[in-house]
Design an enzyme around this catalytic site. Sequence first.
Site, PDB file in Angstrom:
ATOM      1  N   HIS A 132      -3.870  -8.738  51.879  1.00 43.37           N
ATOM      2  CA  HIS A 132      -4.455 -10.027  51.518  1.00 43.37           C
ATOM      3  C   HIS A 132      -5.900 -10.043  52.048  1.00 43.37           C
ATOM      4  O   HIS A 132      -6.192  -9.404  53.067  1.00 43.37           O
ATOM      5  CB  HIS A 132      -3.630 -11.121  52.208  1.00 43.37           C
ATOM      6  CG  HIS A 132      -3.957 -12.515  51.825  1.00 43.37           C
ATOM      7  ND1 HIS A 132      -5.026 -13.190  52.342  1.00 43.37           N
ATOM      8  CD2 HIS A 132      -3.341 -13.372  50.982  1.00 43.37           C
ATOM      9  CE1 HIS A 132      -5.045 -14.419  51.834  1.00 43.37           C
ATOM     10  NE2 HIS A 132      -4.035 -14.548  51.002  1.00 43.37           N
ATOM     11  N   ASP A 209       0.313  -8.190  59.706  1.00 42.07           N
ATOM     12  CA  ASP A 209       0.259  -9.472  59.016  1.00 42.07           C
ATOM     13  C   ASP A 209       1.656  -9.740  58.463  1.00 42.07           C
ATOM     14  O   ASP A 209       2.091  -9.114  57.496  1.00 42.07           O
ATOM     15  CB  ASP A 209      -0.784  -9.383  57.886  1.00 42.07           C
ATOM     16  CG  ASP A 209      -0.765 -10.600  56.974  1.00 42.07           C
ATOM     17  OD1 ASP A 209       0.130 -11.456  57.129  1.00 42.07           O
ATOM     18  OD2 ASP A 209      -1.642 -10.687  56.096  1.00 42.07           O
ATOM     19  N   GLN A 212       4.225 -12.726  54.783  1.00 39.75           N
ATOM     20  CA  GLN A 212       5.224 -12.680  53.701  1.00 39.75           C
ATOM     21  C   GLN A 212       6.561 -12.145  54.175  1.00 39.75           C
ATOM     22  O   GLN A 212       7.465 -11.948  53.362  1.00 39.75           O
ATOM     23  CB  GLN A 212       4.706 -11.809  52.542  1.00 39.75           C
ATOM     24  CG  GLN A 212       3.508 -12.364  51.825  1.00 39.75           C
ATOM     25  CD  GLN A 212       3.804 -13.648  51.063  1.00 39.75           C
ATOM     26  OE1 GLN A 212       4.945 -13.980  50.771  1.00 39.75           O
ATOM     27  NE2 GLN A 212       2.760 -14.405  50.751  1.00 39.75           N
ATOM     28  N   LYS A 235       4.951 -20.816  55.170  1.00 40.46           N
ATOM     29  CA  LYS A 235       5.731 -19.868  54.352  1.00 40.46           C
ATOM     30  C   LYS A 235       7.156 -19.763  54.882  1.00 40.46           C
ATOM     31  O   LYS A 235       7.966 -18.996  54.386  1.00 40.46           O
ATOM     32  CB  LYS A 235       5.067 -18.502  54.353  1.00 40.46           C
ATOM     33  CG  LYS A 235       3.620 -18.547  53.847  1.00 40.46           C
ATOM     34  CD  LYS A 235       3.194 -17.282  53.204  1.00 40.46           C
ATOM     35  CE  LYS A 235       1.696 -17.181  53.065  1.00 40.46           C
ATOM     36  NZ  LYS A 235       1.200 -17.671  51.788  1.00 40.46           N
ATOM     37  N   CYS A 373      -5.249 -13.388  45.951  1.00 41.37           N
ATOM     38  CA  CYS A 373      -6.091 -13.090  47.125  1.00 41.37           C
ATOM     39  C   CYS A 373      -5.904 -11.640  47.575  1.00 41.37           C
ATOM     40  O   CYS A 373      -5.898 -11.338  48.787  1.00 41.37           O
ATOM     41  CB  CYS A 373      -5.796 -14.029  48.303  1.00 41.37           C
ATOM     42  SG  CYS A 373      -6.051 -15.751  47.936  1.00 41.37           S
TER      43      CYS A 373
END
Length: 415
Positions: A132, A209, A212, A235, A373
């Site tokens: 991202h 990261d 997700q 999220k 993104c």
Amino acid sequence: MCKSDLTCRPMGFSIDNIRADFPILHRQVNGKPLVYFDNAATSQKPQQVIDALVHYYSHQNANIHRGVHALSQEATDAYEAARDLIQSFFNAKHREEIILTSGTTHSINLVAHGYRSLLSQGDEIIVGQAEHHSNIVPWQMACDLTGAILRVLPMDQNGQLKLDDFQNLLNTKTKLVVVNQVSNALGTINPIKTIIDLAHKQGARVLIDGAQASSHIKVDVHALDVDYYTTSAHKMCGPTGVGMLYGKKELLEALPAYQGGGEMIKEVYFEGTTYAGLPHKFEAGTPNIAGGIAFGAAIKYLNSIGLDAIAKHEDELLQYATAGLKDIDDLIIYGDVPDKTAVISFNINGLHPYDVGTLLDQMGIAVRTGQHCAQPVMDFYGIPGTVRASFAFYNTKEEIDLLISGVRRAVSMLL
Ligand code: C6P
């Protein structure tokens, strides 16, 4: 619903009970029942999380860590209890390793800003190709200011990082490796434990990261031995504007402070300032108090269902949807590998993703279209974007049937 804090146990998986918890799932969009398949952009919120926000503003509203009065103490306790829940959810060793931020973007920028003082000319950072923008741009900024070099770890045609290339990229100048656990554009899961172990062997640190991943896969930061891990509450069924940075205690202690202001200081003189200890050193200013408390409520909620049950249901949805979509002529799925979360990024030959998304919206089906993104991923495939359907544990096979018939209809209307 689970009432205790840290000892919450799964209640069993009842899709009807779960859907009853989410008020928004019962509304209509464009005259049709909402089918929400944009969960990778943000998840929906259960009543328990909404109630936590309302409860704070209705009964506890006060600034935290600052007042001797009862309201301030109560709000502080509720906020800090959320930190404990987050610590336990990610299995961090120390509660002060959990920094509450405004989300993944803030968390990564916080670390990247600190690295501006830790990097020197010629040092290297390895970044995954399917990141991202939030996990690319802050590192470019740090490299621009320090003379460090950003090296790209390439992915193959299926969206999987090339581990052989990783071994070749790693060298004594590598200071940091930054990759996602799950690609937001493709849903592919990266072998982060292997990446962390290989990086550590070379003396490099690793930032993952997890935006997700953290509501789909059980994440144990201790077992992973990860140096920094970031995520966003929104999220994970939590509110927007709040998130987490996990960092190993000794690394966060060595990382320069990010923003200056109230709460992050020990003593302030015009001659100089000393900083507070963790986690407050990185939490300048009045935080998103209601958001932090509601983040805790979201963690409780996820615990009450159980990540194993969530992952099982979502994988069933993924398999069902993948099979149904693959039956459609000229439909291409990007990142169609066994190891992925419930995200399907696809295109139909001859159709622009935006047009497909717009028609689906008219049928009440919310998907995301475009670059997500993650422009380098789209450039890699030479496409303007994809249609992305991303499922959550509150979605059903009946909704997927609507998606598949909706895509078929869009094709017949547009081609
Ligand atoms: N991805 C998507 O539709 P923030 O905006 O700070 O909460 O999260 C940024 C971010 C960072 N990393 C990954 C892997 C992400 O997926 C996201 C957010 C959303 O894919 C909105 S762009």
